[in-house]
Design an enzyme around this catalytic site. Structure first.
Site, PDB file in Angstrom:
ATOM      1  N   GLU A 437       3.150  37.913  13.858  1.00 22.89           N
ATOM      2  CA  GLU A 437       2.931  38.578  15.150  1.00 22.89           C
ATOM      3  C   GLU A 437       4.071  39.466  15.624  1.00 22.89           C
ATOM      4  OE1 GLU A 437      -0.536  35.688  16.996  1.00 22.89           O
ATOM      5  OE2 GLU A 437       1.422  35.714  17.993  1.00 22.89           O
TER       6      GLU A 437
HETATM    7  C1  BMA Z   1      -0.226  32.519  17.786  1.00 16.90           C
HETATM    8  C2  BMA Z   1       0.573  31.780  16.742  1.00 16.90           C
HETATM    9  C3  BMA Z   1       1.539  30.863  17.381  1.00 16.90           C
HETATM   10  C4  BMA Z   1       1.003  30.290  18.667  1.00 16.90           C
HETATM   11  C5  BMA Z   1      -0.492  30.382  18.708  1.00 16.90           C
HETATM   12  C6  BMA Z   1      -1.107  29.768  19.928  1.00 16.90           C
HETATM   13  O1  BMA Z   1       0.603  33.268  18.472  1.00 16.90           O
HETATM   14  O2  BMA Z   1       1.179  32.660  15.915  1.00 16.90           O
HETATM   15  O3  BMA Z   1       2.710  31.526  17.621  1.00 16.90           O
HETATM   16  O4  BMA Z   1       1.392  28.983  18.753  1.00 16.90           O
HETATM   17  O5  BMA Z   1      -0.880  31.701  18.674  1.00 16.90           O
HETATM   18  O6  BMA Z   1      -0.748  30.435  21.077  1.00 16.90           O
END
Ligand code: BMA
Length: 841
Positions: A437
């Site tokens: 991300e």
């Molecule tokens: C995404 C994942 C995690 C996070 C999840 C829930 O961002 O990459 O970083 O825990 O969503 O929010």
């Protein structure tokens, strides 16, 4: 010449708090700390682990104790070991497989090492420093947050999601700084083995590139090894899965040696559901003139041809994003993996196997090792090799604008090289991925995306240059993907649905779409999506003080870390999804059932709506669904399918059913039912689809039987016209084999459930050997059976009248169990005095 000896230095360690403060560290002063300052410590281990074992801190997982142990992370901790050494060999090295994180090492009072990367193994020549007799090792760990903030002060604060911004400058497991499912426990310690490596020679690296020929029957292995020390020859041997030697070559020893081995009649490795996972063993032996073995090393490898394919999708824009193994397209159904505990030393090889086996038992064939955790333990990858679970491996960057200064990149390069060298031989390794991300956060900060010059996002230097270089050099046969999510091209957004992978968080995060709309947020490969639920009641109650065992309590909220800069919001988002769908009782038990119900339904819809779009060869519109998240690292309300007591949630069964090699899905639409068949197998299937529609009092409203053929590795769907019903109904779709046996089943209900009631059903649960036979006089939604050590092959099932369901148990049935179903108060059942119907607790 001395044969190599690897000696674990794991017994007899002591731990003490070292005086803080900025003044220089003095080994002598540390060693001279008073005896009562020291307590026993395990290595591999952490300061938190040693203090917990010694009863010096409370369990950080209980209540809100996380706050009471914060001080541990603010202190400096020193490990001390006295160890005996006999006669020294020509080569004497100390190996630290992992030092978390900012560590100074002394041997016999002499400074040996300063390390600042948790993921870089350190190998040190100590031939001139080690002495026969008593030796002493000192490891002193600085408080990581303090050190990281010093670096941050030099390079500036950077944007991120989750944890303290200084974490971006620390090459340390990012989740240790706290995440939206995990506590802030900033550990320190020698978290991986410490060894003495002694002898004449050693095999510094062993690797082989396998090529499976187009005939899928022969394979060629290009073996390469890096040697250290004096030896005469290096002998390579390849054993087949049955232990027979199928190829061998010996070459004169040199710093770098290589050989080509060929295998006829190759036993190919397949992902789960498509074939077996035969593993060969490649052995390298270093020998002297007399043939004495000076050193030996081995690798278990799978012969397979694996590639990432991005091909046109018939009738659609963009391209697919699918994995192909041995020439076969696969639908990657699986999950994201996070570290299975905050204290990593507690995760045993058996625990890794158990968790991976739970993924396999849910018909998963892929796990993504997420970028905020660690390059996992060998036991994890070995279990994936053996169970046919492909691994999407992130490099360890998550949700932040990481620096790209020279020192940082040098540290990252060292860790990436070590990780790729260690993991590349595993049959399960399917993809290297640059980060989690980070392109999303760069876009959110206006540093990436359409019209923005690429160089504005400096970490591209890592994801688009450094890491692909390392992978191309050390593991060219495994695909590399710059990030998750990522969309190729600089003028695009990472959330594009027509190419690459995508994180579909419109359900739960962002606009909180109803889970029933998952079909709208599909993408070529959905590498994240999820819905929260509470952990099992027994686990939750085990960490909640009696007075806090109600859904709205402060401690219940403390065990839900979801939220943003403006504060925790997990409880609020959960409330929205409960309010959208259900009528929920007041107790904690009611909320555990209700949140787990919603998560299970969300997963049913998501996996079905993503998998049905896998369609057919040449039209792979959606080729993967990896739920956020498989497991938990502590007792918490999170997106996990398995809680930290290893108890599977109802959602795990929903996923297992949706990812079964042969699965069906039914959707009630205006005037019709949509019937979907998903076939992940290599053979076409001729089926009979039986559809029955029931009213809530059990009357049959309509039924149909249609013949349906589904080709190999494909999904088909058909619309079955239905009369319109003015009342709530449930549709049961079963796929029957030519012997009439049920091969797959799915039920769809009029929604939302809260608009009508299901109470008052008579549910009979009888025992037949190791099976439970369950039936009801009217439709029952979400029958969930729980009990100590209960391991049922199926659970969280829907019942329709007149069709008893037999549920087998993998182990002996418990004496009693607890049952719950929608709109029915939970009830206890004594199994061995004739089972019985709902009598409210
Ligand atoms: C995404 C994942 C995690 C996070 C999840 C829930 O961002 O990459 O970083 O825990 O969503 O929010």
């Amino acid at each position: 010449m001395k044969s190599q000896r690897l000696i674990d230095l794991h017994e007899g360690w002591l731990l003490a708090e070292a005086p803080g403060g900025a003044d220089g560290l003095d080994a002598a002063a540390l060693a001279a700390l008073p005896d009562d300052a020291w307590l026993p410590a395990t290595v591999p281990g952490t300061a938190h682990g040693a203090l917990l074992t010694a009863g010096r801190i409370p369990d950080p997982f209980y209540g809100r104790n996380e706050l009471d142990v914060r001080w541990v992370a603010e202190r400096r901790w020193v490990w001390r070991l006295g160890f005996e050494v006999g006669e020294l060999a020509e080569r004497e090295e100390l190996v630290f497989e992992g030092l978390d994180t900012y560590c100074t090492v002394w041997l016999n009072g002499e400074l040996l090492l300063k390390s600042d990367n948790m993921f870089v193994p350190q190998r040190l020549d100590v031939r001139s420093r080690l002495k026969p007799g008593r030796n002493e090792l000192l490891l002193c760990f600085e408080p990581a947050l303090v050190e990281a903030r010093k670096v941050e002060a030099m390079h500036g604060k950077r944007a991120l999601w989750n944890g303290d911004s200084a974490r971006l400058h620390a090459r340390k497991a990012q989740y240790h700084f706290g995440w939206d499912w995990g506590p802030e426990l900033i550990t320190c310690g020698p978290w991986r083995p410490v060894r003495r490596d002694s002898g004449s020679a050693r095999i510094a690296d062993l690797h082989c590139r396998t090529e499976v020929a187009a005939d899928r029957r022969t394979a060629t292995l290009q073996v390469a090894a890096e040697l250290q020390g004096a030896a005469t020859r290096c002998a390579f041997e390849l054993l087949d899965p049955q232990g027979r030697c199928v190829a061998a070559r010996a070459v004169p020893a040199a710093q770098r040696v290589g050989a080509t081995l060929s295998v006829t009649d190759a036993q190919l490795w397949w992902p789960l559901g498509l074939g077996a996972q035969p593993l060969y063993t490649l052995i390298a032996r270093l020998q002297d003139d007399d043939g004495q073995v000076l050193a030996e090393d081995s690798r278990r490898i799978g012969l397979r041809h694996l590639r990432l394919v991005q091909a046109p999708v018939e009738g659609e824009a963009g391209s697919s994003f699918h994995f192909e193994v041995n020439g076969q397209d696969i639908f990657a159904g699986g999950a994201n993996w996070i570290p299975d505990d905050n204290l990593l030393e507690r995760i045993t090889p058996a625990r890794y196997r158990e968790r991976v086996a739970q993924a396999a038992a849910a018909n998963m064939n892929m796990l993504r090792v997420w970028g905020g955790g660690i390059y996992e333990h060998e036991a994890f990858y070995e279990a994936c090799d053996e169970m046919g679970i492909l691994v999407w491996q992130d490099f360890l960057f998550a949700c932040g604008l990481y620096p790209a200064n020279e020192a940082f990149q040098a540290s990252v390069r060292a860790e990436a090289e070590a990780a790729v060298k260690r993991l590349r031989h595993h049959a399960c390794m399917a993809l290297w991925c640059g980060n989690n991300e980070d392109y999303m956060i760069a876009e959110s900060q206006g540093l990436a995306g359409p019209g923005i010059p690429a160089e504005r996002f400096e970490a591209r230097a890592i994801y688009e240059k450094l890491l692909p270089e390392v992978c191309a050099a050390l593991d060219p046969d495994t695909a590399y993907w710059p990030g998750s999510p990522f969309t190729p091209g600089s003028d695009v957004k990472s959330s594009d649905v027509t190419v690459g992978d995508r994180h579909s968080w419109e359900v739960w995060h962002q606009q909180m779409l109803p889970y029933q709309n998952y079909g709208e947020v599909q993408a070529r490969f959905v590498s994240e999506f999820g819905m929260q639920s509470m952990p099992s009641l027994a686990l939750f109650e085990s960490v909640l003080p009696q007075a806090e065992r109600y859904p709205e309590s402060r401690t219940v909220q403390w065990h839900n870390k979801a939220g943003s800069a403006s504060g925790p919001d997990g409880h609020r988002r959960l409330a929205v999804y409960l309010a959208d769908n259900l009528r929920v009782g007041p107790t904690l038990a009611d909320h555990v059932y209700a949140t787990q119900f919603v998560q299970a339904e969300a997963m049913r819809v998501a996996y079905q709506d993503f998998r049905r779009r896998w369609q057919k060869p040449g039209a792979r519109a959606v080729s993967g669904a990896l739920v956020w998240q498989l497991n938990d690292c502590w007792p918490v309300t999170s997106w996990a399918l398995i809680d930290s007591s290893a108890t599977v949630k109802p959602a795990w069964h929903a996923v297992r059913r949706a990812l079964a090699p042969l699965a069906v899905a039914v959707r009630l639409e205006a005037g019709q039912a949509r019937l979907v068949v998903m076939n992940g197998g290599l053979e076409g299937r001729a089926l009979t689809l039986q559809l029955c529609i029931y009213a809530m009092d059990g009357r049959e409203l309509a039924s149909a039987r249609v013949a349906q053929h589904v080709p190999a590795v494909s999904c088909v769907e058909a619309a079955q016209p239905l009369p319109s019903f003015a009342e709530p109904a449930v549709a049961e779709l079963c796929a029957l084999g030519d012997d009439g046996r049920e091969l797959a089943r799915d039920c769809a209900w009029t929604e939302p459930f809260r608009f009508y009631g299901l109470a008052g059903a008579r549910v009979d649960i009888a025992v037949d050997g190791r099976d439970l036979v369950v039936s009801s006089d009217r439709p029952v939604k979400g029958l969930w059976l729980a009990g100590n050590g209960l391991a049922l092959a199926d659970n969280f099932i829907d019942l329709v009248p007149g069709a008893a369901r037999r549920i087998s148990s993998q182990i002996a049935l418990p004496m009693s169990l607890r049952a719950a179903a929608l709109d029915h108060p939970a009830w206890q059942i004594a199994l061995f005095d004739g089972g019985g119907s709902p009598q409210a607790e």
